[in-house]
Write a protein that holds these residues in place. Structure first.
Motif, short mmCIF file in Angstrom:
data_model
loop_
_atom_site.label_atom_id
_atom_site.label_comp_id
_atom_site.label_asym_id
_atom_site.label_seq_id
_atom_site.Cartn_x
_atom_site.Cartn_y
_atom_site.Cartn_z
N UNK A 49 -35.62 2.77 47.91
CA UNK A 49 -36.17 3.58 46.83
C UNK A 49 -36.74 2.71 45.72
N UNK A 50 -36.01 1.66 45.34
CA UNK A 50 -36.41 0.83 44.21
C UNK A 50 -37.55 -0.11 44.57
N UNK A 51 -37.61 -0.58 45.81
CA UNK A 51 -38.59 -1.59 46.19
C UNK A 51 -39.87 -1.01 46.76
N UNK A 52 -39.81 0.18 47.35
CA UNK A 52 -40.92 0.63 48.18
C UNK A 52 -41.59 1.92 47.72
N UNK A 53 -41.08 2.61 46.71
CA UNK A 53 -41.61 3.93 46.40
C UNK A 53 -42.14 4.02 44.97
N UNK A 103 -40.68 2.92 41.02
CA UNK A 103 -41.42 2.35 39.90
C UNK A 103 -41.20 3.17 38.63
N UNK A 104 -41.20 4.49 38.75
CA UNK A 104 -40.96 5.34 37.58
C UNK A 104 -39.54 5.14 37.04
N UNK A 105 -38.57 5.02 37.96
CA UNK A 105 -37.19 4.83 37.53
C UNK A 105 -37.04 3.53 36.75
N UNK A 138 -36.00 3.30 32.85
CA UNK A 138 -35.09 2.15 32.70
C UNK A 138 -33.74 2.42 33.39
N UNK A 139 -33.81 3.12 34.53
CA UNK A 139 -32.59 3.63 35.16
C UNK A 139 -31.69 2.51 35.68
N UNK A 140 -32.30 1.45 36.23
CA UNK A 140 -31.50 0.38 36.81
C UNK A 140 -30.59 -0.26 35.76
N UNK A 141 -31.17 -0.62 34.61
CA UNK A 141 -30.39 -1.25 33.55
C UNK A 141 -29.40 -0.27 32.93
N UNK A 142 -29.81 0.97 32.79
CA UNK A 142 -28.90 1.96 32.21
C UNK A 142 -27.67 2.16 33.10
N UNK A 143 -27.89 2.27 34.40
CA UNK A 143 -26.76 2.44 35.31
C UNK A 143 -25.87 1.20 35.34
N UNK A 148 -31.29 -3.30 24.50
CA UNK A 148 -32.25 -3.39 23.40
C UNK A 148 -33.53 -4.16 23.70
N UNK A 149 -33.49 -5.31 24.41
CA UNK A 149 -34.74 -6.05 24.61
C UNK A 149 -35.77 -5.34 25.48
N UNK A 150 -35.32 -4.39 26.28
CA UNK A 150 -36.24 -3.69 27.20
C UNK A 150 -36.51 -2.29 26.66
N UNK A 151 -36.93 -2.23 25.41
CA UNK A 151 -37.00 -0.96 24.70
C UNK A 151 -38.23 -0.14 25.04
N UNK A 152 -39.16 -0.68 25.81
CA UNK A 152 -40.32 0.11 26.21
C UNK A 152 -40.83 -0.33 27.58
N UNK A 153 -41.65 0.51 28.16
CA UNK A 153 -42.09 0.36 29.55
C UNK A 153 -42.62 -1.03 29.86
N UNK A 154 -43.47 -1.57 29.00
CA UNK A 154 -44.07 -2.88 29.26
C UNK A 154 -43.09 -4.03 29.22
#
Length: 305
Positions: free
Chosen positions: A162-166, A170-172, A177-182, A204-210
């Protein structure tokens, strides 16, 4: 240039930056004495080491970089930086060479502390400089091919696909930011719930999509088999471990880690049979969060002998 990053609990450290190829890498350089190089993984940053730095900086020089794209380092897109294991090792080589040449760090006597992706990054770097590293500290990591074999374990197969191929993966990563949140919630990365301010500091350092590209690319770069571009370097990192089997090693391990499981720990013990083992049944992947009250004193005592 040095400065202080405010409003992060337990992180009262002066920030430094090293510039290379137009990108600034953030790192901590605290204390005096024999250097202790601390390498984080994904999706964490140098905040992970805050308690260990506080405990060691009275006797040791603690160096803790943020990988490019992580923490307080610059966050380039995929067109600006390759986000590969090889690029991480090159970054570390350049930073440590700078510290030795320009900031009076010694050429030898380094302790290498590794967590998660810090394992393959650190051991690939150590394989280039085997005389530089005097001790190893290994925390829930791997620096060798998966001892479970080439097939991904069933419990991990669907999440990795799911994380590598779909596009959903990419949206997660980038939008939610689902990976870091989990990773900062039980039972995924920790067994004990983090306080809200500590969890916020990790995120905190990953506070936005970019700012989340590196978190995604680390997962894409996991070397699962010979067809993956980082596979040859992972093999070399594993082979380099034989050169360190006679050196002092401490392994601190959270036994409730869903990815770096007891078989991974057994492989470290097989390759480094003289290692001192501290395994914690009540700790997960972020063993320095769940078991810091026991693990930090153990590491400090290990470095004193």
């Amino acid at each position: 240039m040095p400065g202080h990053i405010p409003r992060l609990p337990g992180y009262p450290f002066a920030s430094r930056w090293f510039s290379r190829d137009g990108l600034r890498q953030h790192y901590l350089d605290e204390g005096d004495g024999a250097p202790v190089l601390m390498l984080h993984g994904n999706p964490s940053w140098s905040y992970l080491w805050r308690r260990l730095i506080e405990a060691l900086r009275g006797e040791h020089r603690c160096v803790a970089p943020d990988h490019i794209g992580m923490g307080l380092s610059d966050k380039p897109g995929q067109d600006r930086y390759p986000h590969t294991l090889a690029s991480r090792v090159d970054d570390l080589d350049a930073l440590t060479a700078h510290l030795i040449a320009d900031r009076a760090a010694p050429d030898r006597g380094w302790t290498l502390v590794m967590h998660d992706w810090g394992g393959p990054i650190g051991m690939a770097w150590a394989g280039r400089h085997p005389g530089r590293v005097a001790r190893l500290v290994v925390l829930n990591s791997a620096a060798f091919p998966n001892p479970h074999g080439p097939r991904v374990r069933p419990a991990l197969r669907l999440p990795l696909w799911l994380l590598r191929e779909t596009r959903l993966g990419e949206r997660l990563f980038l939008r939610h930011h689902a990976f870091a949140r989990l990773a900062t919630l039980p039972p995924f990365g920790v067994r004990n719930r983090l306080s809200s301010d500590v969890r916020a500091a990790f995120l905190a350092p990953d506070d936005r999509r970019g700012h989340r590209v590196a978190v995604q690319r680390f997962v894409h770069d996991i070397p699962l088999g010979p067809g993956d571009r980082s596979w040859p370097l992972l093999l070399r990192a594993g082979e380099s471990l034989a050169a360190f089997a006679d050196r002092p090693v401490l392994i601190g391990w959270g036994l409730r880690d869903p990815v770096f499981d007891p078989l991974m720990l057994r492989e470290w013990r097989r390759r480094l049979p003289r290692a001192q083992i501290h395994a914690f049944r009540d700790a997960g992947h972020y063993v320095l969060e769940d078991a810091h009250d026991r693990l930090v004193p153990a590491i400090r005592a290990f470095l004193r002998h």
